[in-house]
Design an enzyme around this catalytic site. Structure first.
Site, PDB file in Angstrom:
ATOM      1  N   THR A 190       0.797  -1.244   0.000  1.00 52.13           N
ATOM      2  CA  THR A 190       0.000   0.000   0.000  1.00 52.13           C
ATOM      3  C   THR A 190       0.826   1.288   0.000  1.00 52.13           C
ATOM      4  O   THR A 190       0.268   2.358  -0.226  1.00 52.13           O
ATOM      5  CB  THR A 190      -1.033   0.090   1.154  1.00 52.13           C
ATOM      6  OG1 THR A 190      -0.418   0.511   2.353  1.00 52.13           O
ATOM      7  CG2 THR A 190      -1.803  -1.214   1.334  1.00 52.13           C
ATOM      8  N   ASP A 191       2.141   1.212   0.223  1.00 52.12           N
ATOM      9  CA  ASP A 191       2.963   2.429   0.210  1.00 52.12           C
ATOM     10  C   ASP A 191       4.278   2.156  -0.512  1.00 52.12           C
ATOM     11  O   ASP A 191       5.347   2.567  -0.064  1.00 52.12           O
ATOM     12  CB  ASP A 191       3.219   2.910   1.641  1.00 52.12           C
ATOM     13  CG  ASP A 191       3.798   4.321   1.694  1.00 52.12           C
ATOM     14  OD1 ASP A 191       3.509   5.116   0.768  1.00 52.12           O
ATOM     15  OD2 ASP A 191       4.535   4.637   2.646  1.00 52.12           O
ATOM     16  N   LEU A 192       4.176   1.475  -1.634  1.00 60.14           N
ATOM     17  CA  LEU A 192       5.373   1.033  -2.343  1.00 60.14           C
ATOM     18  C   LEU A 192       5.781   2.081  -3.383  1.00 60.14           C
ATOM     19  O   LEU A 192       5.125   2.268  -4.395  1.00 60.14           O
ATOM     20  CB  LEU A 192       5.112  -0.316  -3.025  1.00 60.14           C
ATOM     21  CG  LEU A 192       6.344  -1.123  -3.431  1.00 60.14           C
ATOM     22  CD1 LEU A 192       7.279  -1.345  -2.253  1.00 60.14           C
ATOM     23  CD2 LEU A 192       5.930  -2.459  -4.031  1.00 60.14           C
TER      24      LEU A 192
END
Length: 304
Positions: A190-192
């Site tokens: 989700t925060d790549l």
């Protein structure tokens, strides 16, 4: 133990941060003693955690990460355990009650020095390895999305966001949840983005710092669009064209459905704007007006 000045400045975020920072040196000392670790360099920090280079009792280089307790990081250890080092940093030990992780030591180099489209290719290439079936304990994306949709729908009409985009995001969010594809219950980072992929010894690049959820893998690309913004603004060509090149690179390399990925980008950017409007004093990567403009620009660029 001397903490980085930048980390100490987070005391301005409020009493909970002051309390955590006051406790942090003793906590790091306790963990080093209990886990038989010795310091091996200066501490570094991100937005919500401190990372201390250490060596294990056997001499292995490692990194002790202790984070400020918050919901997004509560299940980081579960995701890292499930990946077991496949495409992500290896978890050696965890104490989730103290928000502490012992990780393999990676290199400080991230993807930021690479051409942004090359970076997009590398990140998209990690998706297949990371997007495995999610373990049952990982929180699901869908309930969050439905709550965000309701909050967006409740925004007043004079909110500083294009009403058409708000309504589009609400409709898309609800449709995406209702039409989740078979096998959609995937483990998402989700925060790549560029700063959350580091160089390593056993593989060229590994993902770090997941904020895991279980859901549709098409949710994943948006952080690659809103990060490294100055390069888009100051580079040749328009910001719109640069965003579209990034988006299509990720979609093509990862084999994503373009329409579904586009809808998720719109939803995520309007949710980002919503969060800022709900908490204008919260930490955002740009001044208020610029951040809202960025959110709107990304949402429009992928669908123009």
């Amino acid at each position: 133990m001397s903490l980085p000045a930048g980390l100490l400045a987070y005391a301005a975020r409020g009493p909970a941060w002051v309390q955590w920072l006051d406790r942090l040196p003793a906590l790091l000392g306790e963990l080093q003693e209990e886990w038989q670790l010795t310091g091996d360099g200066a501490a570094a920090h991100g937005h919500t955690a401190v990372v201390l280079p250490v060596r294990t009792a056997g001499g292995r280089p490692a990194a002790l990460k202790v984070g400020f307790p918050h919901e997004e990081a509560e299940q980081e250890h579960l995701a890292l355990q499930h990946w077991h080092g496949r495409g992500a940093v290896e978890l050696l030990r965890a104490d989730p009650h103290r928000s502490a992780l012992l990780l393999e030591r990676l290199h400080p180099e991230d993807l930021a020095d690479l051409w942004d489209l090359e970076s997009c290719e590398i990140v998209a290439g990690l998706y297949d390895r990371l997007h495995v079936p999610a373990p049952g304990r990982i929180r699901r994306l869908a309930p969050h999305v439905l709550r965000w949709a309701d909050q967006l729908a409740a925004l007043p009409r004079d909110a500083p966001l294009p009403r058409r985009l708000v309504e589009q995001a609400v409709t898309s969010a609800r449709d995406l949840v209702a039409t989740e594809p078979p096998g959609g219950d995937r483990l998402l980072h989700t925060d790549l983005h560029d700063a959350n992929v580091l160089a390593a010894d056993r593989e060229p690049w590994l993902a770090i710092d997941p904020k895991p959820l279980a859901g549709d893998r098409h949710y994943e690309p948006a952080p690659l669009l809103w990060n490294r913004w100055e390069e888009l603004v100051s580079g040749p060509g328009s910001v719109r064209d640069g965003l579209r090149r990034r988006f299509h690179t990720v979609v093509d390399v990862a084999g994503l459905d373009e329409g579904r990925a586009r809808d998720w980008v719109v939803v995520r950017m309007l949710v980002n704007a919503l969060w800022h409007l709900q908490d204008p004093a919260g930490a955002v990567p740009a001044p208020a007006d610029e951040w809202l403009t960025r959110c709107i620009t990304v949402a429009k660029a992928v669908q123009d």
